[in-house]
Design a protein around this motif. Structure first.
Motif, PDB file in Angstrom:
ATOM      1  N   CYS A  77      43.006 -64.336 -17.189  1.00  0.00           N
ATOM      2  CA  CYS A  77      43.440 -62.954 -17.417  1.00  0.00           C
ATOM      3  C   CYS A  77      44.096 -62.394 -16.158  1.00  0.00           C
ATOM      4  CB  CYS A  77      42.250 -62.097 -17.828  1.00  0.00           C
ATOM      5  SG  CYS A  77      42.713 -60.442 -18.364  1.00  0.00           S
ATOM      6  N   ALA A  78      43.523 -62.704 -15.004  1.00  0.00           N
ATOM      7  CA  ALA A  78      44.114 -62.257 -13.734  1.00  0.00           C
ATOM      8  C   ALA A  78      45.485 -62.885 -13.530  1.00  0.00           C
ATOM      9  CB  ALA A  78      43.191 -62.616 -12.577  1.00  0.00           C
ATOM     10  N   ASN A  79      45.606 -64.171 -13.849  1.00  0.00           N
ATOM     11  CA  ASN A  79      46.895 -64.852 -13.704  1.00  0.00           C
ATOM     12  C   ASN A  79      47.972 -64.190 -14.557  1.00  0.00           C
ATOM     13  OD1 ASN A  79      45.462 -66.615 -12.114  1.00  0.00           O
ATOM     14  ND2 ASN A  79      45.476 -68.295 -13.581  1.00  0.00           N
ATOM     15  N   SER A  80      47.614 -63.868 -15.806  1.00  0.00           N
ATOM     16  CA  SER A  80      48.581 -63.233 -16.707  1.00  0.00           C
ATOM     17  C   SER A  80      48.935 -61.830 -16.228  1.00  0.00           C
ATOM     18  CB  SER A  80      48.007 -63.182 -18.121  1.00  0.00           C
ATOM     19  OG  SER A  80      48.851 -62.472 -18.984  1.00  0.00           O
ATOM     20  N   LEU A  81      47.938 -61.122 -15.723  1.00  0.00           N
ATOM     21  CA  LEU A  81      48.160 -59.752 -15.265  1.00  0.00           C
ATOM     22  C   LEU A  81      49.132 -59.706 -14.094  1.00  0.00           C
ATOM     23  CD1 LEU A  81      46.947 -57.031 -16.172  1.00  0.00           C
ATOM     24  CD2 LEU A  81      45.334 -57.226 -14.294  1.00  0.00           C
ATOM     25  N   ALA A  82      49.110 -60.751 -13.263  1.00  0.00           N
ATOM     26  CA  ALA A  82      49.978 -60.779 -12.085  1.00  0.00           C
ATOM     27  C   ALA A  82      51.444 -60.918 -12.455  1.00  0.00           C
ATOM     28  CB  ALA A  82      49.565 -61.922 -11.165  1.00  0.00           C
ATOM     29  N   GLY A  83      51.729 -61.377 -13.656  1.00  0.00           N
ATOM     30  CA  GLY A  83      53.120 -61.538 -14.081  1.00  0.00           C
ATOM     31  C   GLY A  83      53.623 -62.927 -13.777  1.00  0.00           C
ATOM     32  N   ASP A  84      54.654 -63.033 -12.960  1.00  0.00           N
ATOM     33  CA  ASP A  84      55.234 -64.327 -12.616  1.00  0.00           C
ATOM     34  C   ASP A  84      54.272 -65.140 -11.761  1.00  0.00           C
ATOM     35  OD1 ASP A  84      57.734 -63.733 -13.870  1.00  0.00           O
ATOM     36  OD2 ASP A  84      58.175 -62.422 -12.180  1.00  0.00           O
ATOM     37  N   ILE A  85      54.381 -66.454 -11.859  1.00  0.00           N
ATOM     38  CA  ILE A  85      53.456 -67.328 -11.156  1.00  0.00           C
ATOM     39  C   ILE A  85      53.577 -67.168  -9.650  1.00  0.00           C
ATOM     40  CG2 ILE A  85      55.041 -69.297 -11.144  1.00  0.00           C
ATOM     41  CD1 ILE A  85      51.222 -69.405 -11.657  1.00  0.00           C
ATOM     42  N   ARG A 101      53.246 -56.744 -19.805  1.00  0.00           N
ATOM     43  CA  ARG A 101      52.126 -57.151 -18.935  1.00  0.00           C
ATOM     44  C   ARG A 101      50.893 -56.305 -19.243  1.00  0.00           C
ATOM     45  NH1 ARG A 101      54.382 -56.790 -12.978  1.00  0.00           N
ATOM     46  NH2 ARG A 101      52.203 -57.298 -12.459  1.00  0.00           N
ATOM     47  N   ILE A 102      51.098 -55.021 -19.496  1.00  0.00           N
ATOM     48  CA  ILE A 102      49.978 -54.147 -19.848  1.00  0.00           C
ATOM     49  C   ILE A 102      49.361 -54.587 -21.174  1.00  0.00           C
ATOM     50  CG2 ILE A 102      49.360 -51.788 -20.496  1.00  0.00           C
ATOM     51  CD1 ILE A 102      51.545 -50.822 -18.553  1.00  0.00           C
ATOM     52  N   MET A 103      50.212 -54.895 -22.146  1.00  0.00           N
ATOM     53  CA  MET A 103      49.726 -55.310 -23.456  1.00  0.00           C
ATOM     54  C   MET A 103      48.930 -56.607 -23.397  1.00  0.00           C
ATOM     55  SD  MET A 103      53.145 -54.429 -25.678  1.00  0.00           S
ATOM     56  CE  MET A 103      52.612 -55.406 -27.078  1.00  0.00           C
ATOM     57  N   ALA A 104      49.226 -57.445 -22.408  1.00  0.00           N
ATOM     58  CA  ALA A 104      48.559 -58.740 -22.312  1.00  0.00           C
ATOM     59  C   ALA A 104      47.134 -58.634 -21.782  1.00  0.00           C
ATOM     60  CB  ALA A 104      49.369 -59.675 -21.417  1.00  0.00           C
ATOM     61  N   VAL A 105      46.778 -57.501 -21.171  1.00  0.00           N
ATOM     62  CA  VAL A 105      45.463 -57.384 -20.547  1.00  0.00           C
ATOM     63  C   VAL A 105      44.352 -57.610 -21.565  1.00  0.00           C
ATOM     64  CG1 VAL A 105      43.877 -55.834 -19.367  1.00  0.00           C
ATOM     65  CG2 VAL A 105      46.293 -55.846 -18.730  1.00  0.00           C
ATOM     66  N   GLU A 106      44.356 -56.814 -22.636  1.00  0.00           N
ATOM     67  CA  GLU A 106      43.302 -56.924 -23.647  1.00  0.00           C
ATOM     68  C   GLU A 106      43.316 -58.294 -24.306  1.00  0.00           C
ATOM     69  OE1 GLU A 106      40.310 -55.021 -24.161  1.00  0.00           O
ATOM     70  OE2 GLU A 106      41.643 -53.335 -24.636  1.00  0.00           O
ATOM     71  N   ARG A 107      44.485 -58.754 -24.629  1.00  0.00           N
ATOM     72  CA  ARG A 107      44.620 -60.037 -25.333  1.00  0.00           C
ATOM     73  C   ARG A 107      44.046 -61.188 -24.522  1.00  0.00           C
ATOM     74  NH1 ARG A 107      49.714 -59.769 -25.835  1.00  0.00           N
ATOM     75  NH2 ARG A 107      50.397 -61.227 -24.241  1.00  0.00           N
ATOM     76  N   ASN A 108      44.196 -61.139 -23.208  1.00  0.00           N
ATOM     77  CA  ASN A 108      43.750 -62.249 -22.379  1.00  0.00           C
ATOM     78  C   ASN A 108      42.251 -62.257 -22.130  1.00  0.00           C
ATOM     79  OD1 ASN A 108      46.203 -63.725 -21.857  1.00  0.00           O
ATOM     80  ND2 ASN A 108      46.871 -61.969 -20.673  1.00  0.00           N
ATOM     81  N   PHE A 109      41.551 -61.205 -22.575  1.00  0.00           N
ATOM     82  CA  PHE A 109      40.091 -61.236 -22.532  1.00  0.00           C
ATOM     83  C   PHE A 109      39.498 -61.962 -23.736  1.00  0.00           C
ATOM     84  CE2 PHE A 109      40.231 -57.521 -19.515  1.00  0.00           C
ATOM     85  CZ  PHE A 109      39.590 -58.182 -18.476  1.00  0.00           C
ATOM     86  N   LEU A 110      40.335 -62.404 -24.664  1.00  0.00           N
ATOM     87  CA  LEU A 110      39.866 -63.222 -25.779  1.00  0.00           C
ATOM     88  C   LEU A 110      39.668 -64.645 -25.287  1.00  0.00           C
ATOM     89  CD1 LEU A 110      42.231 -62.018 -28.655  1.00  0.00           C
ATOM     90  CD2 LEU A 110      39.999 -61.091 -28.005  1.00  0.00           C
ATOM     91  N   SER A 111      38.455 -65.154 -25.418  1.00  0.00           N
ATOM     92  CA  SER A 111      38.179 -66.504 -24.934  1.00  0.00           C
ATOM     93  C   SER A 111      38.978 -67.520 -25.739  1.00  0.00           C
ATOM     94  CB  SER A 111      36.691 -66.822 -25.048  1.00  0.00           C
ATOM     95  OG  SER A 111      36.458 -68.179 -24.724  1.00  0.00           O
ATOM     96  N   PRO A 112      39.753 -68.374 -25.067  1.00  0.00           N
ATOM     97  CA  PRO A 112      40.501 -69.404 -25.791  1.00  0.00           C
ATOM     98  C   PRO A 112      39.645 -70.619 -26.124  1.00  0.00           C
ATOM     99  CG  PRO A 112      40.989 -69.549 -23.457  1.00  0.00           C
ATOM    100  CD  PRO A 112      40.046 -68.381 -23.621  1.00  0.00           C
ATOM    101  N   TYR A 113      38.373 -70.574 -25.757  1.00  0.00           N
ATOM    102  CA  TYR A 113      37.526 -71.754 -25.867  1.00  0.00           C
ATOM    103  C   TYR A 113      36.582 -71.721 -27.065  1.00  0.00           C
ATOM    104  CZ  TYR A 113      39.113 -71.997 -21.032  1.00  0.00           C
ATOM    105  OH  TYR A 113      39.891 -72.021 -19.897  1.00  0.00           O
ATOM    106  N   GLY A 160      37.561 -60.938  -8.102  1.00  0.00           N
ATOM    107  CA  GLY A 160      38.413 -60.351  -7.069  1.00  0.00           C
ATOM    108  C   GLY A 160      39.888 -60.493  -7.384  1.00  0.00           C
ATOM    109  N   THR A 161      40.259 -61.665  -7.900  1.00  0.00           N
ATOM    110  CA  THR A 161      41.661 -61.878  -8.255  1.00  0.00           C
ATOM    111  C   THR A 161      42.100 -60.918  -9.351  1.00  0.00           C
ATOM    112  OG1 THR A 161      41.442 -64.220  -7.697  1.00  0.00           O
ATOM    113  CG2 THR A 161      43.343 -63.584  -9.015  1.00  0.00           C
ATOM    114  N   TYR A 162      41.224 -60.714 -10.353  1.00  0.00           N
ATOM    115  CA  TYR A 162      41.561 -59.770 -11.415  1.00  0.00           C
ATOM    116  C   TYR A 162      41.729 -58.355 -10.854  1.00  0.00           C
ATOM    117  CZ  TYR A 162      41.406 -56.748 -15.416  1.00  0.00           C
ATOM    118  OH  TYR A 162      41.737 -55.776 -16.331  1.00  0.00           O
ATOM    119  N   GLY A 163      40.820 -57.954  -9.976  1.00  0.00           N
ATOM    120  CA  GLY A 163      40.911 -56.614  -9.397  1.00  0.00           C
ATOM    121  C   GLY A 163      42.203 -56.397  -8.643  1.00  0.00           C
ATOM    122  N   ARG A 164      42.594 -57.396  -7.834  1.00  0.00           N
ATOM    123  CA  ARG A 164      43.851 -57.262  -7.077  1.00  0.00           C
ATOM    124  C   ARG A 164      45.058 -57.235  -8.014  1.00  0.00           C
ATOM    125  NH1 ARG A 164      40.881 -60.771  -3.889  1.00  0.00           N
ATOM    126  NH2 ARG A 164      41.908 -62.623  -4.736  1.00  0.00           N
ATOM    127  N   ALA A 165      45.019 -58.059  -9.052  1.00  0.00           N
ATOM    128  CA  ALA A 165      46.142 -58.090  -9.997  1.00  0.00           C
ATOM    129  C   ALA A 165      46.260 -56.765 -10.742  1.00  0.00           C
ATOM    130  CB  ALA A 165      45.959 -59.244 -10.984  1.00  0.00           C
TER     131      ALA A 165
END
Length: 761
Positions: A745-753, A677-689, A647-652
């Motif tokens: 990914c949702a956090n990054s998409l939202a931009g500023d904290i 911010r648009i460019m970060a969408v795909e990148r943030n779907f890469l699992s950092p784990y 839900g957070t991703y959808g709203r962002a």
């Protein structure tokens, strides 16, 4: 401060002039060193007899007075000059070039307020630059009978490409790489013996395990997971078997990986005549690395003999693999005994039994090759450090006309056309276009992947899209596109604007219209053996790959020595140059749109549906496991946080789409922030784990490995079936990591904290 002359200290006058940055006033400091220090004794007391001292110094004092007067005069002149300049600064507007006459009109610069050329004019100008007639000479120039990676023919083509780029006035560079690949034995051969008959195929599969195995043959159709499930349901033991499978449906690497999971000893792959009308004796070439790039430097670029950790890619197979001809494959198939094949496979063949003995020997050799990637760039006028990459494979197993020559020719023609638009027609792209010619593509996108590994931290921050030109013309009756969901709107727009061979009909009308949506008619998943896949799944760069096909089938001559100009002309009814023009128009429409408009035209909400589908599927399977195997999962395991992250991703995503709609396009900085911010969408779907070595394709939606959302569903299916290989603890761990990847990914998409915090309230 004292200067020494003839051993005697002399005083001097020191001026320190400091003008402030605003130019409002001039400040001058003057420090005079006098002889007063000589009137102070070493212990700080005054001289006890000043009169004789003054008399002795009278001549020197008069000199000092003159010096002070000169200093005062100099001080006055400098102060006056500064005051004059400051006064002039207030009255005269600053100019960048004082030598230019005040009456000369200043040059026009791109400010970001609006493009200097209308988008319709850009499209028309580009369309006029591309024509079939121009492709005749280019295709002829880049046609080569032998340009396998690292060969003199490959290097000669690289020189031709970079020379073209230089001729067009582009900035150029190249990367030299030293990669390890597997080739057939220089002396000796690979072979198999079946029913007393020895065969020596000349085709091969790079990165196969080497050695010799004895086993019994088992026919496994296309070697897909579903095929092995059918065999397992027939209670057929696959351990130690030599599997005979058809080429097609999935990659060679996937067939071998699936066989290895079933504990098979080896795989023989042949082109069945019903799928590949290429003749009974045509050899197949390929690779079986379940990944991309140099498998002996996973996660690292193969630059200039650099030392690397002694590791290998986890995608290297541990079993033998070999291609054989259609005649060899059908001969084996006709002699098999045992059970009949499953009815869904068709035919009257048998699967094979314990009497169908075969010996397979693979003697491929590992060699190091020097390869070169070459590049040219058309620099943008606003955000030059943001760029779209257009790339094409240059090497091939044989002639490789469809696999590499056509794509390389389109790459060069695109570079020529767009360079000419910039140089002669006033086109000023906001962002840059990088043109890349890769080597060692046939071994698994080695050149492209090594480039990604070498510049990963820079590329995934600055490259906003990749367009792949490999194999773009393989027919004329079908059209397929594989891409990131972010690029669907761009693709749809290009389909509607670019005409087919019938100039009155668009690609969208011919291939995308019908009862179903254009996506269901044209769109397909981006596969691991596509050169665009590592850009998307490894680097997080939105990517697109497309191709013309013969219809419902594929171009049959990829990976053979029959991929020649004559055969492609035959399959396209002689329309190779016209199809190359259309492919260029399609590529150009997407690329120019990305570098021309203020905001990147990405489809920001397309991933919402994909995440929602996966979450609902996981939720359903989780309920099934709780009902059927309640003891396997912790009682406190809940979908609550995963659904919340969704839900957070959808709203962002919707908020970012609104920000794009409401953005002030006159504000360059605002446009840049939104685009980042648009460019970060795909990148943030890469699992950092996960480790790039163990799971290089880290994208949780489109990647490959246990960290993906698709794998979570499969893991639950295994748990529900009480499969002994299923691991509940591993599932819980991957489930938690996937949840936080979506949330991040949702956090990054939202931009500023603070934007995220406000969005949650």
């Amino acid at each position: 401060m004292l200067l020494q002359f003839n051993g005697e200290p002399h005083s001097y006058t020191f001026f320190n002039l400091t003008q402030n940055m605003e130019g409002d006033k001039g400040q001058v400091e003057m420090k005079l060193s006098s002889d007063m220090d000589e009137e102070v004794g070493g212990n700080g007391s005054h001289n006890s007899n000043p009169k004789p001292y003054v008399a002795q110094k009278l001549g020197r004092t008069s000199k000092n007075l003159c010096l002070m007067a000169a200093a005062t005069l100099l001080f006055f002149i400098i102060g006056y000059s500064i005051g004059f300049l400051v006064h002039r600064k207030k009255d005269v507007a600053p100019t960048c070039a004082p030598s230019v006459s005040a009456f000369q009109e200043p040059p026009v610069h791109e400010t970001g307020a609006a493009p200097l050329m209308d988008w319709d004019d850009v499209k028309k100008l580009f369309a006029d630059k591309i024509s079939p007639s121009k492709f005749e000479s280019v295709l002829s120039e880049f046609t080569s009978a032998d340009h396998r990676a690292g060969s003199p023919g490959d290097k000669a083509l690289a020189i031709k490409v970079i020379t073209k780029f230089k001729t067009y006035g582009m900035d150029t560079w190249s990367d030299e790489l030293f990669v390890k690949v597997q080739d057939p034995p220089a002396s000796g051969y690979n072979k198999f013996v079946f029913k007393g008959t020895e065969q020596r195929p000349t085709g091969f599969l790079s990165y196969s395990a080497t050695g010799k195995v004895n086993g019994t043959v088992l026919y496994a159709y296309y070697g897909q997971e579903s095929d092995f499930i059918l065999l397992r349901d027939k209670n057929i033991n696959l351990t130690g078997r030599v599997l005979l499978v058809r080429a097609g449906k999935i990659s060679f690497a996937e067939k071998v990986a699936n066989a290895a999971k079933m504990n098979a000893a080896a795989v023989l792959i042949y082109p069945d005549p019903t799928d590949y009308p290429i003749g009974d004796t045509t050899e197949l070439f390929g690779h079986v690395h379940m990944g991309s790039g140099d498998p002996y430097t996973p996660g690292f670029p193969s630059f200039n003999h650099t030392q690397y950790p002694p590791v290998k890619s986890s995608g290297l197979p541990k079993i033998l693999a070999q291609t054989i001809t259609a005649a060899m494959g059908t001969s084996i198939l006709r002699q098999l005994g045992g059970q009949n094949v499953p009815q869904t496979w068709g035919g009257i063949n048998r699967l094979g039994d314990e009497s169908d003995l075969i010996t397979l020997e693979v003697n491929n050799v590992l060699v190091e090759k020097e390869i070169h990637n070459v590049f040219g760039v058309i620099k943008g006028f606003v955000d030059a450090d943001r760029y779209v990459v257009i790339g094409a494979q240059r090497d091939a197993w044989g002639p490789g006309f469809a696999s590499s020559t056509v794509g390389t020719s389109i790459l060069v023609e695109l570079a020529r056309s767009i360079s000419d638009m910039v140089k002669n027609d006033g086109f000023k792209p906001r962002r840059s276009i990088v043109f890349a010619s890769w080597s060692a593509g046939e071994y698994g996108s080695v050149g492209a992947t090594e480039w990604l590994e070498g510049y990963l931290t820079s590329l995934n921050m600055k490259a906003f899209s990749y367009i792949n030109l490999d194999g773009v013309v393989g027919g004329r009756n079908g059209f397929k596109v594989a891409a990131s969901p972010l690029m669907h709107s761009l693709i749809e727009g290009a389909l509607k604007k670019v005409s087919t061979l019938n100039k009155a009909v668009s690609l969208f009308t011919q291939f995308g219209s019908g009862r179903d949506s254009w996506e269901s008619n044209v769109y397909e998943d981006l596969k691991m053996d596509n050169a665009a896949y590592p850009f998307l799944a490894f680097s997080g760069i939105p990517s697109v790959s497309f191709r013309f096909t013969p219809g419902n089938s594929e171009y049959p001559f990829f990976g053979t020595m029959l991929d020649t100009p004559d055969r492609l002309k035959s399959l396209t009814s002689g329309d190779v140059t016209r199809l190359a023009e259309i492919a260029s128009q399609f590529t150009g429409h997407i690329a120019l749109r990305l570098v021309h408009h203020h905001v990147l035209g990405m489809n920001l909400t397309r991933y919402n549906d994909m995440i929602r589908t996966h979450v609902f599927r996981i939720n359903k399977r989780l309920k099934d496991v709780r009902r059927m195997q309640p003891q396997l999962l912790p009682k406190d395991l809940t979908m609550q946080w995963f659904i919340s992250a969704m839900g957070t991703y959808g709203r962002a995503a919707h908020q970012l789409a609104e920000d794009v709609t409401n953005s002030n396009l006159d504000d360059i900085e605002m446009c840049r922030i939104i685009n980042d911010r648009i460019m970060a969408v795909e990148r943030n779907f890469l699992s950092p784990y996960v480790s790039p070595r163990e799971s290089p394709f880290r994208h949780i939606l489109l990647g490959s490995g246990p960290h993906t959302l698709k794998a979570l569903s499969s893991h639950l299916d295994a748990l529900k079936a009480d499969d002994p290989v299923a691991d509940a603890d591993l599932f819980c761990n991957q489930f938690a990591l996937a949840t936080w990847t979506v949330q991040s990914c949702a956090n990054s998409l939202a931009g500023d904290i603070w934007s995220l915090a406000l969005m949650e309230t």
